[in-house]
Design a protein around this motif. Structure first.
Motif, PDB file in Angstrom:
ATOM      1  N   GLU A   1     -18.510  10.290   1.668  1.00 64.43           N
ATOM      2  CA  GLU A   1     -18.118  10.757   3.009  1.00 64.43           C
ATOM      3  C   GLU A   1     -17.907   9.570   3.928  1.00 64.43           C
ATOM      4  N   LEU A   2     -17.049   9.762   4.928  1.00 68.80           N
ATOM      5  CA  LEU A   2     -16.860   8.739   5.940  1.00 68.80           C
ATOM      6  C   LEU A   2     -18.128   8.601   6.766  1.00 68.80           C
ATOM      7  N   ALA A   3     -18.440   7.359   7.144  1.00 71.37           N
ATOM      8  CA  ALA A   3     -19.625   7.100   7.961  1.00 71.37           C
ATOM      9  C   ALA A   3     -19.292   7.048   9.446  1.00 71.37           C
ATOM     10  N   VAL A   4     -18.012   7.173   9.792  1.00 68.38           N
ATOM     11  CA  VAL A   4     -17.566   7.208  11.188  1.00 68.38           C
ATOM     12  C   VAL A   4     -16.543   8.322  11.318  1.00 68.38           C
ATOM     13  N   GLU A   5     -16.279   8.729  12.550  1.00 67.41           N
ATOM     14  CA  GLU A   5     -15.211   9.696  12.773  1.00 67.41           C
ATOM     15  C   GLU A   5     -13.866   9.063  12.408  1.00 67.41           C
ATOM     16  N   PRO A   6     -12.935   9.839  11.848  1.00 72.24           N
ATOM     17  CA  PRO A   6     -11.662   9.267  11.398  1.00 72.24           C
ATOM     18  C   PRO A   6     -10.910   8.508  12.484  1.00 72.24           C
ATOM     19  N   ASP A   7     -11.008   8.967  13.743  1.00 67.88           N
ATOM     20  CA  ASP A   7     -10.258   8.292  14.802  1.00 67.88           C
ATOM     21  C   ASP A   7     -10.862   6.939  15.181  1.00 67.88           C
ATOM     22  N   ARG A   8     -11.997   6.590  14.583  1.00 68.64           N
ATOM     23  CA  ARG A   8     -12.593   5.278  14.832  1.00 68.64           C
ATOM     24  C   ARG A   8     -12.201   4.261  13.762  1.00 68.64           C
TER      25      ARG A   8
ATOM     26  N   PRO B   1      -3.742  -4.958  12.011  1.00 69.18           N
ATOM     27  CA  PRO B   1      -2.823  -5.410  13.066  1.00 69.18           C
ATOM     28  C   PRO B   1      -1.485  -5.857  12.468  1.00 69.18           C
ATOM     29  N   SER B   2      -0.741  -4.893  11.934  1.00 63.58           N
ATOM     30  CA  SER B   2       0.475  -5.224  11.200  1.00 63.58           C
ATOM     31  C   SER B   2       1.475  -4.080  11.282  1.00 63.58           C
ATOM     32  N   ILE B   3       2.694  -4.387  11.671  1.00 61.90           N
ATOM     33  CA  ILE B   3       3.748  -3.371  11.595  1.00 61.90           C
ATOM     34  C   ILE B   3       4.326  -3.306  10.188  1.00 61.90           C
ATOM     35  N   ILE B   4       3.858  -4.186   9.302  1.00 62.44           N
ATOM     36  CA  ILE B   4       4.308  -4.182   7.911  1.00 62.44           C
ATOM     37  C   ILE B   4       3.321  -3.397   7.058  1.00 62.44           C
ATOM     38  N   SER B   5       2.085  -3.847   6.999  1.00 64.18           N
ATOM     39  CA  SER B   5       1.077  -3.261   6.122  1.00 64.18           C
ATOM     40  C   SER B   5       0.327  -2.149   6.849  1.00 64.18           C
ATOM     41  N   ASN B   6       0.465  -0.931   6.355  1.00 71.61           N
ATOM     42  CA  ASN B   6      -0.111   0.250   6.993  1.00 71.61           C
ATOM     43  C   ASN B   6      -1.419   0.609   6.308  1.00 71.61           C
ATOM     44  N   GLY B   7      -2.523   0.174   6.879  1.00 69.81           N
ATOM     45  CA  GLY B   7      -3.830   0.471   6.316  1.00 69.81           C
ATOM     46  C   GLY B   7      -4.893   0.332   7.377  1.00 69.81           C
ATOM     47  N   HIS B   8      -6.153   0.378   6.953  1.00 71.74           N
ATOM     48  CA  HIS B   8      -7.283   0.252   7.867  1.00 71.74           C
ATOM     49  C   HIS B   8      -7.986  -1.085   7.658  1.00 71.74           C
ATOM     50  N   GLN B   9      -8.567  -1.609   8.728  1.00 75.32           N
ATOM     51  CA  GLN B   9      -9.332  -2.841   8.610  1.00 75.32           C
ATOM     52  C   GLN B   9     -10.592  -2.630   7.776  1.00 75.32           C
ATOM     53  N   GLU B  10     -11.238  -1.504   7.970  1.00 74.90           N
ATOM     54  CA  GLU B  10     -12.448  -1.157   7.227  1.00 74.90           C
ATOM     55  C   GLU B  10     -12.479   0.354   7.006  1.00 74.90           C
ATOM     56  N   ILE B  11     -13.176   0.769   5.956  1.00 77.20           N
ATOM     57  CA  ILE B  11     -13.426   2.199   5.735  1.00 77.20           C
ATOM     58  C   ILE B  11     -14.932   2.361   5.479  1.00 77.20           C
ATOM     59  N   PRO B  12     -15.736   2.490   6.516  1.00 76.15           N
ATOM     60  CA  PRO B  12     -17.181   2.653   6.308  1.00 76.15           C
ATOM     61  C   PRO B  12     -17.474   4.023   5.694  1.00 76.15           C
ATOM     62  N   VAL B  13     -18.196   4.030   4.580  1.00 74.72           N
ATOM     63  CA  VAL B  13     -18.520   5.285   3.899  1.00 74.72           C
ATOM     64  C   VAL B  13     -19.984   5.293   3.470  1.00 74.72           C
ATOM     65  N   ARG B  14     -20.484   6.504   3.229  1.00 74.68           N
ATOM     66  CA  ARG B  14     -21.744   6.698   2.513  1.00 74.68           C
ATOM     67  C   ARG B  14     -21.385   7.338   1.177  1.00 74.68           C
TER      68      ARG B  14
ATOM     69  N   VAL C   1      -9.048   8.263   2.569  1.00 76.74           N
ATOM     70  CA  VAL C   1      -9.305   8.789   3.917  1.00 76.74           C
ATOM     71  C   VAL C   1      -8.728  10.193   4.068  1.00 76.74           C
ATOM     72  N   ASN C   2      -7.525  10.407   3.586  1.00 74.62           N
ATOM     73  CA  ASN C   2      -6.922  11.736   3.710  1.00 74.62           C
ATOM     74  C   ASN C   2      -7.687  12.783   2.900  1.00 74.62           C
ATOM     75  N   LEU C   3      -8.134  12.434   1.721  1.00 73.06           N
ATOM     76  CA  LEU C   3      -8.878  13.398   0.915  1.00 73.06           C
ATOM     77  C   LEU C   3     -10.241  13.699   1.534  1.00 73.06           C
ATOM     78  N   LEU C   4     -10.891  12.693   2.099  1.00 69.80           N
ATOM     79  CA  LEU C   4     -12.182  12.928   2.740  1.00 69.80           C
ATOM     80  C   LEU C   4     -12.050  13.766   4.004  1.00 69.80           C
TER      81      LEU C   4
END
Length: 422
Positions: free
Chosen positions: A388-395, A400-413, A262-265
């Motif tokens: 490329e990301l298929a959604v805006e990054p802020d979407r 839902p975790s204060i332990i694991s820092n990640g995204h639920q999904e990363i929609p891409v093309r 995500v950061n590189l994209l």
């Protein structure tokens, strides 16, 4: 950049839905090197955000990870009835042991994660990576809009394949263990859901241990069963150690790969620097670990006596609960400068993070996670230079975790496909 939420209550209540991990981290950093917080479920603790203090505490001989011996609230029965995060402190593994017990539980694991053994895994990780990139391309081609979830098909599947290969996890148990592991990291669960997850986890571990006892192989679970048979591990330690290895080897690396992509994209100039070789991929991995620590907060440590001699002037009382906020530590301005919130793979301090811990509990799998990043990221961008990301990054919704820092999904093309390397 995350902005600190308007929150003045003390202790500071951590959001179990983790809607703004870095906003919370900024607010806690502003409160000093450590701040009083309330964990989901209403349990009080210290959250430590300063990397210098973190290193001192993690190496301190009078700081323990063993709740069964040193957390007064747990020993005195003062936790809320049905506290959903209790599973995180009740585990009996190398992750929560101290002293001679820690050495005993670590002994069968250390050779597997030695630098030599990890380097030897590189060809297998490369094979897995290329196979998953094939699957990713097929999934995108089959999708009506060409959009595919990169976390589900690649960032999550690669570390899962690596850790289950190491452990020798039978294919028939993969789906169950992955579902339980994903759910266990959630910190917004109610007691009923948390209890159901623990019960399913126990059932799966019993099935796994029975299968591997009857059909041992040259894998880590079989080695741990042998250690149990020789009296080195109790039944509880055997089961908890297996679950610890699955969770640590899978979720943290998945989130590292997730945030790196995500950061590189979202920073194409830096992606160009990495792809051209101007900045090595290992530095991309280190900056990702600094900027988006895969473990945002980790439970828990406890002073075995009052600590009055802390250079910060803080006093940590015997039996206090201490949470290490790795997300906050990675963006400390005194270490990384006033632009610490920014992702910058050319930063001179990329490697000066504590994302894998420090001291005797330094992550056993740190070099394996780094290796997976160094192999997976260049392979992904070489195969799919038009990714490329298929959604805006802020979407992109956080886990839902204060332990694991990640995204639920990363929609891409995927864009252009350069094909497999020759």
């Amino acid at each position: 950049m995350s902005s600190a939420p308007a929150q003045t209550r003390c202790p500071y209540p951590l959001d179990g839905n983790a809607t703004d991990i870095h906003g919370e981290a900024a607010a806690l950093r502003a409160s000093g090197p450590a701040a009083r917080v309330e964990l989901p479920g209403g349990v009080p603790a210290w959250a430590v955000t300063d990397p210098h203090l973190i290193r001192r505490l993690l190496a301190h001989p009078r700081i323990s990870k063993d709740a069964h011996r040193h957390w007064l609230a747990y020993l005195n029965g003062n936790l809320p009835v049905g506290w959903p995060l209790q599973m995180w402190v009740e585990s009996r593994s190398v992750q929560t042991a101290e002293g001679a017990e820690h050495g005993r539980l670590r002994r069968p694991l250390a050779p597997v994660f030695s630098a030599r053994r990890v380097r030897g895994l590189a060809p297998r990780i490369e094979e897995i990576t290329e196979a998953l990139l094939d699957d990713l391309g097929e999934a995108a081609a089959a999708a009506p809009d060409g959009v595919v979830d990169l976390r589900a098909y690649f960032a999550g599947r690669l570390p899962w394949a690596v850790v289950t290969t190491l452990l020798g996890l039978p294919e028939a148990l993969h789906d169950g263990f992955r579902a339980v592991t994903d759910a266990a990291f959630a910190t917004n669960l109610d007691h009923e859901r948390a209890t159901a997850i623990m019960a399913e986890d126990v059932r799966l571990l019993e099935d796994l241990i029975a299968i591997k006892t009857e059909h041992p192989r040259d894998d880590l679970v079989s080695a741990l069963i042998t250690a149990h048979r020789e009296g080195l591990y109790s039944e509880r330690e055997l089961a908890d150690s297996i679950q610890m290895l699955i969770g640590a080897g899978y979720g943290t690396t998945a989130s590292m790969l997730d945030h790196a992509v995500v950061n590189l994209l979202t920073h194409p100039d830096q992606l160009d620097m990495a792809r051209s070789g101007q900045v090595p991929w290992d530095q991309v991995v280190e900056e990702t670990l600094r900027h988006q620590a895969p473990v945002a907060n980790f439970f828990m440590r406890f002073p075995t006596e009052d600590l009055y001699d802390e250079p910060t002037g803080l006093t940590f009382r015997q039996g206090d609960a201490i949470v290490i906020n790795y997300a906050a530590a990675g963006r400390n301005a005194t270490v990384h400068g006033d632009d610490a919130d920014l992702f910058d793979i050319a930063r001179s301090t990329t490697g000066e993070h504590v994302a894998f811990g420090h001291g005797r509990h330094y992550c056993l799998g740190a070099e394996l996670a780094r290796l997976e990043g160094r192999i997976a990221l260049p392979a992904l961008f070489a195969r799919h230079p038009g990714l490329e990301l298929a959604v805006e990054p802020d979407r992109l919704a956080p886990l839902p975790s204060i332990i694991s820092n990640g995204h639920q999904e990363i929609p891409v093309r995927l864009g252009e496909n350069a094909g497999r390397p020759a």
